[in-house]
Design a protein around this motif. Structure first.
Motif, short mmCIF file in Angstrom:
data_model
loop_
_atom_site.label_atom_id
_atom_site.label_comp_id
_atom_site.label_asym_id
_atom_site.label_seq_id
_atom_site.Cartn_x
_atom_site.Cartn_y
_atom_site.Cartn_z
N TYR A 21 0.75 -1.26 -0.01
CA TYR A 21 -0.01 0.11 0.13
C TYR A 21 0.83 1.18 0.00
O TYR A 21 0.66 2.00 -0.76
CB TYR A 21 -0.95 0.24 1.09
CG TYR A 21 -1.66 1.24 1.27
CD1 TYR A 21 -2.61 1.48 0.32
CD2 TYR A 21 -1.33 2.39 2.18
CE1 TYR A 21 -3.30 2.95 0.61
CE2 TYR A 21 -2.04 3.45 2.47
CZ TYR A 21 -2.85 3.83 1.57
OH TYR A 21 -3.85 5.00 1.58
N ASN A 22 1.91 1.23 0.88
CA ASN A 22 2.70 2.50 1.03
C ASN A 22 3.69 2.78 -0.30
O ASN A 22 3.81 3.93 -0.75
CB ASN A 22 3.75 2.30 2.17
CG ASN A 22 2.80 2.74 3.35
OD1 ASN A 22 1.93 3.51 3.59
ND2 ASN A 22 3.32 1.82 4.25
N LYS A 37 0.66 3.48 -3.58
CA LYS A 37 -0.39 4.28 -3.36
C LYS A 37 -0.69 5.32 -4.27
O LYS A 37 -1.73 6.05 -4.46
CB LYS A 37 -0.70 4.62 -1.79
CG LYS A 37 0.60 5.68 -1.46
CD LYS A 37 0.46 6.06 0.02
CE LYS A 37 1.65 6.80 0.34
NZ LYS A 37 1.60 6.97 1.87
#
Length: 70
Positions: free
Chosen positions: A64-65, A68
């Motif tokens: 996700y990081n 994103k």
């Protein structure tokens, strides 16, 4: 324009393969379907699966990081 410090979208697609690790790690219960070794009294079958839950959460947060901005 393309930012020279950002990897291209095509290069970022390889990160998605990390999500396969928990799937493959728990896909074959015959490999971990035993009671021994125990960890704090918990049979191997259960703590192995719980470990993959933690690993999957860490991998998901990591992806996700990184992804994103896509």
């Amino acid at each position: 324009m393309n930012d020279p410090q950002k990897p291209s979208t095509k290069a970022k697609r390889w990160w998605y393969l990390l999500i396969l690790a928990p799937v493959i790690g728990s896909l074959f219960p015959g490999l971990y379907g035993s009671l021994k070794p125990e960890l704090w009294g918990i049979p191997y079958f259960y703590w192995y699966q719980m470990l993959w839950i933690i690993i999957a959460a860490i991998i998901t947060a990591f992806l996700y990081n990184i992804l994103k901005d896509d």
